[in-house]
Motif scaffolding. Sequence first.
Motif, PDB file in Angstrom:
ATOM      1  N   SER A 147      -2.252  -2.094  -4.772  1.00  0.00           N
ATOM      2  CA  SER A 147      -0.983  -1.507  -4.332  1.00  0.00           C
ATOM      3  C   SER A 147      -1.229  -0.471  -3.244  1.00  0.00           C
ATOM      4  O   SER A 147      -2.225   0.252  -3.266  1.00  0.00           O
ATOM      5  N   LYS A 148      -0.289  -0.408  -2.308  1.00  0.00           N
ATOM      6  CA  LYS A 148      -0.279   0.672  -1.321  1.00  0.00           C
ATOM      7  C   LYS A 148       0.216   1.926  -2.042  1.00  0.00           C
ATOM      8  O   LYS A 148       1.233   1.904  -2.731  1.00  0.00           O
ATOM      9  N   VAL A 149      -0.520   3.019  -1.864  1.00  0.00           N
ATOM     10  CA  VAL A 149      -0.163   4.294  -2.488  1.00  0.00           C
ATOM     11  C   VAL A 149       0.023   5.323  -1.373  1.00  0.00           C
ATOM     12  O   VAL A 149      -0.813   5.423  -0.477  1.00  0.00           O
ATOM     13  N   VAL A 150       1.110   6.070  -1.441  1.00  0.00           N
ATOM     14  CA  VAL A 150       1.363   7.139  -0.474  1.00  0.00           C
ATOM     15  C   VAL A 150       1.385   8.460  -1.232  1.00  0.00           C
ATOM     16  O   VAL A 150       2.156   8.626  -2.178  1.00  0.00           O
ATOM     17  N   PHE A 151       0.491   9.367  -0.813  1.00  0.00           N
ATOM     18  CA  PHE A 151       0.418  10.715  -1.370  1.00  0.00           C
ATOM     19  C   PHE A 151       0.917  11.702  -0.324  1.00  0.00           C
ATOM     20  O   PHE A 151       0.620  11.554   0.860  1.00  0.00           O
ATOM     21  N   SER A 152       1.628  12.728  -0.765  1.00  0.00           N
ATOM     22  CA  SER A 152       1.986  13.859   0.086  1.00  0.00           C
ATOM     23  C   SER A 152       1.221  15.065  -0.434  1.00  0.00           C
ATOM     24  O   SER A 152       1.260  15.358  -1.632  1.00  0.00           O
ATOM     25  N   LEU A 192      -2.121  24.036  -4.023  1.00  0.00           N
ATOM     26  CA  LEU A 192      -2.150  22.616  -3.700  1.00  0.00           C
ATOM     27  C   LEU A 192      -1.060  21.894  -4.466  1.00  0.00           C
ATOM     28  O   LEU A 192      -0.872  22.115  -5.658  1.00  0.00           O
ATOM     29  N   ASP A 193      -0.372  21.033  -3.754  1.00  0.00           N
ATOM     30  CA  ASP A 193       0.636  20.167  -4.360  1.00  0.00           C
ATOM     31  C   ASP A 193       0.332  18.749  -3.889  1.00  0.00           C
ATOM     32  O   ASP A 193       0.222  18.512  -2.682  1.00  0.00           O
ATOM     33  N   ILE A 194       0.134  17.848  -4.833  1.00  0.00           N
ATOM     34  CA  ILE A 194      -0.056  16.432  -4.498  1.00  0.00           C
ATOM     35  C   ILE A 194       1.055  15.656  -5.177  1.00  0.00           C
ATOM     36  O   ILE A 194       1.132  15.614  -6.407  1.00  0.00           O
TER      37      ILE A 194
END
Length: 187
Positions: free
Chosen positions: A20-25, A113-115
């Motif tokens: 799966s494509k995963v997008v993290f901010s 930090l915020d993920i």
Amino acid sequence: MSNAPFDLDVDTLGNLRPISKVVFSLGSNQGDSAEILQEAVDFLADTPDLMLVEVSPVYETTPWGEVQDQPNFLNMVVIAESTLEPLTLLDRAHAIEENFGRERTIPGGPRTLDIDIIMVGKRVSEDAIELPHPHAHERAFVLVPWLDVDPDGELEGHGPIADLVEDMDTDGVTLRNDIVISAATGF
């Protein structure tokens, strides 16, 4: 007998899991935010069964939400591919945040930090994690860096990232060319 050239016998696939494509901010506004973001990317790159694909430029952004009296954030997006389940990814993100002393005392307040996990493939929801992230479509600090590294990207249920960015106020989002975060592995 089938004439299909790539027939798969599902009984022989074993324990293969879909990629799966995963997008993290990622965001930080406490401590040496640039160094924290670099180390967080390094930790993501060291995660088994997670391969970094793209790391966005860093943006300085004004606080979003109710707590406005705090320093600006440095924000970025990481795109990866993974066979991990969303809850496993969430556990990893929380472990990385805790490594940097993340405290969850003031919702929307300052943090080392915020993920956030923005999306995992086309999954729409999970028990302990709402997918896609429920506010991603409203946040320029997520969408602008994402657009930089994935111009054809789409947010499930909301459409193309380019269209979302075009329709939002991006005044509080400033590219920081002086800060470069690189992926430790995967490139």
